[in-house]
Design a protein around this motif. Structure first.
Motif, PDB file in Angstrom:
ATOM      1  N   ARG A  33       0.861  -0.863   0.307  1.00  0.00           N
ATOM      2  CA  ARG A  33       0.120   0.211  -0.253  1.00  0.00           C
ATOM      3  C   ARG A  33       0.649   1.194   0.532  1.00  0.00           C
ATOM      4  NH1 ARG A  33      -2.447   2.548   4.593  1.00  0.00           N
ATOM      5  NH2 ARG A  33      -2.728   1.202   5.926  1.00  0.00           N
ATOM      6  N   ARG A  34       0.602   1.897  -0.853  1.00  0.00           N
ATOM      7  CA  ARG A  34       0.732   3.126  -0.768  1.00  0.00           C
ATOM      8  C   ARG A  34       2.334   3.149  -1.461  1.00  0.00           C
ATOM      9  NH1 ARG A  34      -1.511   5.913   4.212  1.00  0.00           N
ATOM     10  NH2 ARG A  34      -3.246   6.415   3.467  1.00  0.00           N
ATOM     11  N   VAL A  35       2.997   2.419  -1.986  1.00  0.00           N
ATOM     12  CA  VAL A  35       4.481   2.038  -2.846  1.00  0.00           C
ATOM     13  C   VAL A  35       4.272   2.485  -3.862  1.00  0.00           C
ATOM     14  CG1 VAL A  35       6.382   1.234  -3.197  1.00  0.00           C
ATOM     15  CG2 VAL A  35       5.240   0.996  -0.378  1.00  0.00           C
ATOM     16  N   GLY A  36       4.519   3.052  -4.410  1.00  0.00           N
ATOM     17  CA  GLY A  36       4.685   3.441  -5.735  1.00  0.00           C
ATOM     18  C   GLY A  36       6.464   3.437  -6.272  1.00  0.00           C
ATOM     19  N   ALA A  61       6.317   3.544   8.913  1.00  0.00           N
ATOM     20  CA  ALA A  61       4.206   3.601   8.681  1.00  0.00           C
ATOM     21  C   ALA A  61       4.200   4.316   9.872  1.00  0.00           C
ATOM     22  CB  ALA A  61       3.353   2.728   8.026  1.00  0.00           C
ATOM     23  N   ALA A  62       4.350   3.232  10.492  1.00  0.00           N
ATOM     24  CA  ALA A  62       3.768   3.842  11.966  1.00  0.00           C
ATOM     25  C   ALA A  62       4.525   5.363  12.672  1.00  0.00           C
ATOM     26  CB  ALA A  62       4.447   2.561  13.052  1.00  0.00           C
ATOM     27  N   ALA A  63       5.910   5.117  12.494  1.00  0.00           N
ATOM     28  CA  ALA A  63       6.226   6.642  12.751  1.00  0.00           C
ATOM     29  C   ALA A  63       6.026   8.238  11.592  1.00  0.00           C
ATOM     30  CB  ALA A  63       7.615   6.493  11.958  1.00  0.00           C
ATOM     31  N   ALA A  64       5.030   7.441  10.725  1.00  0.00           N
ATOM     32  CA  ALA A  64       4.425   8.846  10.214  1.00  0.00           C
ATOM     33  C   ALA A  64       2.895   8.621  10.615  1.00  0.00           C
ATOM     34  CB  ALA A  64       3.612   8.407   8.385  1.00  0.00           C
ATOM     35  N   ASP A  67      -1.339   3.461  12.062  1.00  0.00           N
ATOM     36  CA  ASP A  67      -0.555   2.318  12.752  1.00  0.00           C
ATOM     37  C   ASP A  67      -0.960   0.785  12.306  1.00  0.00           C
ATOM     38  OD1 ASP A  67       0.419   3.703  14.753  1.00  0.00           O
ATOM     39  OD2 ASP A  67      -1.774   4.431  15.329  1.00  0.00           O
ATOM     40  N   ASP A  68      -1.914   0.056  10.729  1.00  0.00           N
ATOM     41  CA  ASP A  68      -2.476  -0.405  10.894  1.00  0.00           C
ATOM     42  C   ASP A  68      -2.103  -0.669   9.463  1.00  0.00           C
ATOM     43  OD1 ASP A  68      -3.673   1.920   9.331  1.00  0.00           O
ATOM     44  OD2 ASP A  68      -5.692   0.680   9.146  1.00  0.00           O
ATOM     45  N   LEU A 368       3.684   7.846   1.806  1.00  0.00           N
ATOM     46  CA  LEU A 368       3.201   6.575   2.921  1.00  0.00           C
ATOM     47  C   LEU A 368       1.859   7.354   3.623  1.00  0.00           C
ATOM     48  CD1 LEU A 368       5.557   3.870   4.113  1.00  0.00           C
ATOM     49  CD2 LEU A 368       4.621   4.026   1.690  1.00  0.00           C
ATOM     50  N   ASP A 369       1.730   8.494   3.663  1.00  0.00           N
ATOM     51  CA  ASP A 369       0.669   8.558   4.915  1.00  0.00           C
ATOM     52  C   ASP A 369      -0.325   9.527   4.259  1.00  0.00           C
ATOM     53  OD1 ASP A 369      -0.135   9.006   6.956  1.00  0.00           O
ATOM     54  OD2 ASP A 369       0.413  11.005   8.009  1.00  0.00           O
ATOM     55  N   GLY A 370       0.078   9.416   2.500  1.00  0.00           N
ATOM     56  CA  GLY A 370      -1.517   9.832   2.286  1.00  0.00           C
ATOM     57  C   GLY A 370      -1.044  11.883   2.221  1.00  0.00           C
ATOM     58  N   HIS A 371       0.384  11.908   2.718  1.00  0.00           N
ATOM     59  CA  HIS A 371       0.168  13.842   2.326  1.00  0.00           C
ATOM     60  C   HIS A 371       0.103  14.610   1.146  1.00  0.00           C
ATOM     61  CE1 HIS A 371      -1.350  13.886   6.899  1.00  0.00           C
ATOM     62  NE2 HIS A 371       0.139  13.172   7.087  1.00  0.00           N
TER      63      HIS A 371
END
Length: 383
Positions: A33-36, A61-64, A67-68, A368-371
Motif C-alpha cells: 500500500r502506497r508504494v509507487g 508507516a508507524a512513524a508517519a 498504525d494498521d 505513505l501517510d497520503g499527505h
C-alpha cells in the motif's frame, strides 16, 4: 522540442533480482500500500534490498502515524504470479536484458513490467504515436502512414491501444512490430473492441505491456501513469491529432519531462481535434509531414539502437546518514512549502537546506501517510 528532467536512474540498483525469492520480494514491495515506483526505488536504495525494505515498511508507516499498515502478503503476490503464468505473461524486472533501455532512464521507472508477446520488441528502437480517440479520417490515414514508414525503417511503434489514432498506428505496424501499453492489467483488453487487435499484436511479434497487477481494471488515474511508459520507452513521441485538453498532451508533457523529442502533425485551425498539435508546434515542437521528419529528429534506427546499448547503469549511492534535524519539524516544513502545483524535489531539498539523506525518508513517510504525491519528472505536490 526537448526539456531536461531529473532522473531516478542514479537511485536504481545496479542489478535486478536474481532469485525467485528476490523477485517475489520485489513484487510484494511494489504491491504494498502506497508504494509507487518512486517510493520503491527510494526504499530499495535506503535499505539495500526488497526484503529489508519490506521489514522496515511497517516501522516507517508507524512513524508517519499509520498504525494498521501491512505489507503485501506473500499469498497475494503468489496469486499474481500464478495468474501471469496462466495468461502467458512474463515479468521483466528493471535491469534485466528485456527491459526497455530508454525506460530505465526515466524518473519513477516501473520496477517491473508484465509482458505478453515477444519481449524482444521492447529492446528495439521505438517511436510513440499517440492522438485523439475521435480521430478524423485524415488523422487516421496519417497515423497509418507514419507507422508503416517508421516500421520499414526499423522502429517499433508504441501506443496505448485506445480508439482512434492509437488503433490506426497499431494496425499499420502489425507487420513490423508494435507495443501496446495498457492502463489496466496486461490481461484486461480495453477497449473491448480492440480485443482482436491486442491478440494480433501479442501473436504477431509485438507485445502487450503493463505495470499494473494482473486482472486490474483500468481507472482514470492509471492513464497518465501509462502515458509516461509510452513516452519513456520511445526516442520520440509524435502527436498525430489532439484536442487542446487531451490525454495525448499528457503524454507529450511526460516526454518533455523525460528529455525526449516531441513532434506534432499540424492541422486546420478550425478543427478542434488539431488544436493541441498546433499548440505544441507553436511552443516549439517539431512539425511532422512524414516519417523522414521523425528520423531526422532522432536519427535512424541503427544509430538509436547503438545509443541505447551504450546507456550506462549507474549503481545506487550509499544512503546518507540521518542528520540532527527533528523529523517532526521537517514534516511541517515540507507540507508548508508544498501546494497543489507540483514542485521539483531537488528544489524543495535546496529550499529546506537539509541533506537529501535526511529529507528523502521524511518524504517517504509523508507519501505513505497520503499527505503528498509524487508526479512524473521528479515533481512533488500536496495530495
Amino acid at each position: 522540442m526537448t526539456e531536461n528532467s531529473n532522473s531516478f536512474s542514479s537511485n536504481h540498483p545496479p542489478l535486478p533480482p536474481t532469485t525467485e525469492e528476490a523477485r517475489l520480494a520485489w513484487l510484494r514491495l511494489l504491491r504494498s500500500r502506497r508504494v509507487g515506483p518512486a517510493t520503491f526505488w527510494r526504499l530499495l536504495s535506503e535499505h539495500g534490498c526488497a526484503e529489508a525494505a519490506l521489514a522496515e515498511l511497517p516501522v516507517i508507516a508507524a512513524a508517519a502515524g499509520v498504525d494498521d499498515y501491512h505489507v503485501c502478503p506473500t499469498g497475494v503476490a503468489m496469486a499474481e504470479l500464478k495468474a501471469a503464468r496462466i495468461y502467458g505473461a512474463r515479468a521483466v524486472f528493471a535491469g534485466e536484458p528485456g527491459y526497455p533501455p530508454l525506460l530505465a532512464q526515466i524518473a519513477d521507472a516501473p520496477p517491473m513490467l508484465w509482458v505478453a508477446g515477444d519481449v524482444a520488441a521492447l529492446g528495439r528502437p521505438a517511436v510513440a504515436l499517440v492522438g485523439a480517440r475521435n480521430a478524423s479520417s485524415l488523422g487516421g490515414r496519417m497515423a497509418k502512414s507514419l507507422a508503416k514508414e517508421l516500421g520499414k525503417e526499423g522502429f517499433v511503434v508504441v501506443s496505448g491501444l485506445a480508439r482512434g489514432i492509437d488503433t490506426a498506428a497499431h494496425q499499420a505496424a502489425l507487420g513490423s512490430g508494435t507495443v501496446a501499453v495498457m492502463a489496466g492489467g496486461v490481461d484486461v483488453l480495453y477497449p473491448s473492441e480492440n480485443t482482436r487487435l491486442a491478440e494480433d499484436i501479442r501473436n504477431g511479434g509485438g507485445a502487450l505491456v503493463s505495470e499494473q497487477p494482473m486482472g486490474a481494471q483500468p481507472h482514470a488515474r492509471h492513464f497518465p501513469a501509462r502515458n509516461r511508459i509510452v513516452s519513456g520507452m520511445s526516442g520520440a513521441t509524435v502527436v498525430v491529432e489532439a484536442a487542446a485538453k487531451s490525454g495525448s498532451l499528457i503524454t507529450a508533457r511526460a516526454a518533455l519531462d523525460q528529455g525526449r523529442e516531441v513532434l506534432a502533425v499540424p492541422g486546420h485551425p478550425f478543427d478542434a481535434r488539431a488544436s493541441g498539435c498546433n499548440m505544441l508546434i507553436r511552443d516549439g515542437a517539431r512539425l511532422v509531414r512524414g516519417a523522414d521528419d521523425v528520423i531526422e529528429a532522432i536519427g535512424p534506427a541503427v544509430q538509436v539502437a547503438q545509443v541505447e546499448m551504450d546507456l550506462p547503469i549507474v549503481p545506487a549511492p550509499a544512503p546518507e546518514k540521518r542528520g540532527l534535524r527533528e523529523t517532526a519539524n521537517l514534516h511541517g516544513e515540507i507540507l508548508s512549502r508544498l501546494g497543489h502545483s507540483p514542485v521539483p524535489e531537488d528544489q524543495l531539498i535546496r529550499d529546506l537546506d537539509a541533506p537529501s539523506g535526511v529529507v528523502t525518508p521524511v518524504l517517504t513517510d509523508l507519501e505513505l501517510d497520503g499527505h503528498i504525491r509524487r508526479r512524473p519528472g521528479g515533481m512533488l505536490s500536496r495530495a
